[in-house]
Design an enzyme around this catalytic site. Structure first.
Site, PDB file in Angstrom:
ATOM      1  N   GLN C 200       0.860  -1.183   0.000  1.00 53.99           N
ATOM      2  CA  GLN C 200       0.000   0.000   0.000  1.00 53.99           C
ATOM      3  C   GLN C 200       0.899   1.237   0.000  1.00 53.99           C
ATOM      4  O   GLN C 200       1.462   1.606   1.029  1.00 53.99           O
ATOM      5  CB  GLN C 200      -0.925  -0.051   1.212  1.00 53.99           C
ATOM      6  CG  GLN C 200      -1.733  -1.356   1.289  1.00 53.99           C
ATOM      7  CD  GLN C 200      -2.777  -1.487   0.184  1.00 53.99           C
ATOM      8  OE1 GLN C 200      -3.654  -0.635   0.052  1.00 53.99           O
ATOM      9  NE2 GLN C 200      -2.660  -2.524  -0.645  1.00 53.99           N
ATOM     10  N   ALA C 241     -11.816   1.729   4.734  1.00 55.34           N
ATOM     11  CA  ALA C 241     -10.829   0.961   3.958  1.00 55.34           C
ATOM     12  C   ALA C 241     -10.026   1.869   3.027  1.00 55.34           C
ATOM     13  O   ALA C 241     -10.291   3.061   2.897  1.00 55.34           O
ATOM     14  CB  ALA C 241     -11.549  -0.125   3.173  1.00 55.34           C
ATOM     15  N   HIS C 242      -9.075   1.259   2.336  1.00 55.87           N
ATOM     16  CA  HIS C 242      -8.166   2.038   1.498  1.00 55.87           C
ATOM     17  C   HIS C 242      -8.883   2.709   0.327  1.00 55.87           C
ATOM     18  O   HIS C 242      -9.817   2.174  -0.241  1.00 55.87           O
ATOM     19  CB  HIS C 242      -6.985   1.210   1.000  1.00 55.87           C
ATOM     20  CG  HIS C 242      -7.304  -0.064   0.297  1.00 55.87           C
ATOM     21  ND1 HIS C 242      -6.321  -0.853  -0.234  1.00 55.87           N
ATOM     22  CD2 HIS C 242      -8.465  -0.696   0.054  1.00 55.87           C
ATOM     23  CE1 HIS C 242      -6.871  -1.911  -0.775  1.00 55.87           C
ATOM     24  NE2 HIS C 242      -8.168  -1.840  -0.614  1.00 55.87           N
ATOM     25  N   ASN C 243      -8.407   3.916   0.016  1.00 59.74           N
ATOM     26  CA  ASN C 243      -8.869   4.670  -1.146  1.00 59.74           C
ATOM     27  C   ASN C 243     -10.282   5.199  -1.012  1.00 59.74           C
ATOM     28  O   ASN C 243     -10.829   5.749  -1.964  1.00 59.74           O
ATOM     29  CB  ASN C 243      -8.746   3.843  -2.431  1.00 59.74           C
ATOM     30  CG  ASN C 243      -7.307   3.441  -2.668  1.00 59.74           C
ATOM     31  OD1 ASN C 243      -6.920   2.298  -2.482  1.00 59.74           O
ATOM     32  ND2 ASN C 243      -6.506   4.405  -3.030  1.00 59.74           N
TER      33      ASN C 243
END
Lengths: 341, 341, 341
Positions: C200, C241-243
């Site tokens: 990441q 969560a990511h993004n």
């Protein structure tokens, strides 16, 4: 940091279309890429972006070869998503410095702990008596390795991760911040309206290549150990109760939970916020949808779901009210069927 | 460590069938027991294992006396599960060393904190000004006791547990790693499309014999305190919002949550991932199933549930689609009933 | 600490009815107030308490002027809840001491970190190389600021909060204990039945006036950053969560979660334990009920729900069993309609 795209193609074992000397300095999404960016296309959802991206190089599958070549340099590979994963690892290894080996002076390493040469114990970290930290392992700042715990070769406990006393994690694992491996399982015997604690005498054993998300909890077993096999990946805020066993290469998305003594097979995926009650058997190759509650064992691979569909509130309210009388609706239908037969 | 089974029978107040001199070295499950293991049978689900277990001694109820005696030594008690709980405590007390009393040199204990003789403050722990840690209490490595907080006699804060400023926990409690007792309740007043913070001026008060799971959060009250009565047991990753009051001996399974100002009675059980919205009253003796959302007060003891049943995905999809038109289905049924009446 | 109610009326810009010299020493609920307490009425649910409260002064709206004045001193304001919020801030600022500026001797501040004069780094806290802590910011005891991270002016990391390497939080923010900002997003590429990690490479960027609850997780982006805009308020045990991108002034109640790459608009509210799956777009002004799963983009502001209604267990069981055959019920109804048409 910069990379020649010819070198990247070689690294990924892909076919390069374009000038191998072109250099990129970032790995990025199609949407935000510039000429100095290498990007990739794997999710068909983003295929339209191939026509408009400014990326200097795009990693694509053979099916996309022409669309990609028409516009930018491209690297053609069998599996662009996997190529992206590999490239992300290559990039991260160059971008991020490994902490120095050795024990930070502010860390507390109790007598009788064994820290292998080449392992790194960060600032304000704790390593209890009898614990073992193998070569290349990293116990980051403020992390915790309890008495007699074991951290395998190359495993990383991120800052503020915790592996409680007597628990083990194998090689090449990652435990993210705030994760608690080895708190007591939730066990009490009722006694005249009160709860008598059942001491949890087991531990937690995590295999190799396991990743545990931030603030996730895996409880120690009541008598035997809680066991997580090789290659299991667990996201954030997941609860794995005592005596659960999880088969290799199974993945849990965020906020999912498994109650005590349930056994889950290999190669399963558990969706976000899904829950599995205790004392069940879930076979290999089972996929549970997000927010689904599993209340019975599953003995056939496949995809399982149980979710009330989301709707505008007013529609939901009418349907939910009817649902509370669904059984009587069925009775009325049955009566009508009889009447008209 | 080893124990004569005659001594164990005496400890548990049970009747021994077999040789009192036989020694065991482990407490274990029927399934994995060997001749050196004392085991127990309480869950009828595992009754078949009585015929095959290799356990040197099995704790059973009177109803199982013959089945047990036929095979191995047995201890007959009124409640084998409770006997197991007691034996687990006896065993743990012998297996696990208590940390030494005193303050670890790496701990930070601020001026004005009172640490009773016999209490233990672990490595890298923090105890704020004005805090009180009573006799026999253990503030483990990297745990946190905020300014003016109170830790009752014999209570254990496990490594990385946190009791924020001004909060209290009574005697004989356990707070597991990562639990946060006393963060701000979630309170904001809307003001022209923005949120204006409501400072949380209350605290958290936990009674005696309370256990709080890993990474569980109990928020401080807005004005009055959030209150958890004696004997309450809370599992991991549970959210207790501000101003909630929980009656004695109620238990919360993992990932459950209670929103602000709700009052929950005594002797309730809240299933895993169950949620109770705010400003409700739940009377004594209420049992909420796993993953159920409670949106109205409950004034009658009993068992309550609200979960979409899990099914194979294709079946679920068909039923869920129909559910979105359930109300119109009812209207059509009503029309048919009229027509055929 | 005490306050003249005349001064409080001036502070809140309200009209005082009663003796300005009357002093109060607490801000409290109507229910538990005494003569030395200033209280407020905003929730109509508690209106009956106005007749019985012993509060020395009550903050009310104009509509309640007569009811309030008949009994006790009152401060009449346009928005009593907002006035209460402001008063809570005023009170907290007087009740709670700010930690001293400077770096506690037990903290570890790595070389190359910049701690502004007037910032406070607490006991056993960690600030990594290259991190910046701006003026007036507080990194509390045992908190963590990773390498190259940025803490804006006046922002408070509460004890045991964590901002991982390279992540940023703007001005006037609050991060509660156990929150993990910047753990790895959950990303893996499948490869012959195993999971290959996707590093990441992004970070987390939080705007100004953001509050993050205890044990909440916000993951770093895969390539771009995860972004939380100004004024967003997130409760405890929430998973972002990511993004994900979250628009300004949106609020998340406890235990809610958003999966990867979803974009949520401004001025939304997400109920407790609600879940939103990945890769969706939620427009401005959307309100999601507690425990609802959102599986499709929402392009129209409004209130959305999807929850199985809670019932006594026996009733639920009958309705749930019927629900598993709902589709065939519809088919039978259709057949009947045909037959009788």
């Amino acid at each position: 940091m910069q990379a020649r795209i010819g070198d990247l193609a070689a690294l990924l074992g892909g076919e390069l279309i374009g000038d191998p000397e072109h250099t990129v300095v970032r790995l990025g999404t199609l949407e935000r890429a510039e000429a100095d960016t290498v990007s990739f296309l794997s999710n068909p959802r983003y295929q339209a972006q191939l026509a408009t991206t400014r990326a200097g190089c795009v990693i694509v599958s053979a099916a996309m070869r022409e669309a990609a070549a028409a516009r930018v340099a491209a690297i053609v590979v069998a599996d662009p998503y996997l190529a992206y994963a590999r490239l992300s690892q290559w990039w991260a290894a160059r971008l991020r410095e490994r902490p120095a080996a050795g024990i930070h002076p502010s860390a507390v390493v109790e007598e009788g702990a064994i820290v292998a040469p080449g392992a790194s114990i960060g600032a304000l970290a704790f390593v209890g008596a009898g614990a073992v930290v193998e070569a290349g392992a990293i116990v980051s700042a403020q992390a915790h390795v309890g008495e007699g715990a074991f951290v395998g070769e190359g495993t990383v406990l991120k800052p503020r991760a915790m592996l409680a006393f007597g628990c083990r994690i194998g090689a090449r694992g990652i435990v993210h911040g705030g994760a608690v491996i080895g708190a007591d399982g939730f066990g009490f015997a009722p006694e005249a309206g009160r709860w008598t604690k059942i001491e949890q005498l087991g531990a937690v054993r995590l295999g190799d290549d396991v990743e545990i998300g931030a603030n996730t909890c895996i409880d120690r077993g009541a008598l035997d150990d809680t066991v997580v096999d090789d290659g299991v990946k667990i996201d954030n805020l997941v609860q794995i109760a005592h005596n659960v066993r999880i088969g290799a290469h199974t993945a849990f998305a965020g906020c999912s939970a498994v109650a005590g003594s349930t056994r889950i097979g290999r190669h399963c995926t558990i969706g976000g916020a899904a829950n599995i009650v205790g004392h069940l058997e879930i076979c290999d190759g089972v996929h549970i949808s997000a927010a689904t509650l599993v209340t019975a064992s599953i003995r056939k691979p496949g995809h399982y779901t149980g979710v009330f569909p989301c709707d505008d509130h007013a529609s939901w309210e009418k349907n939910a009210a009817t649902l509370k009388n669904l059984h009587s609706l069925r009775e009325r239908l049955r009566a009508l069927e009889k009447k008209t037969s």
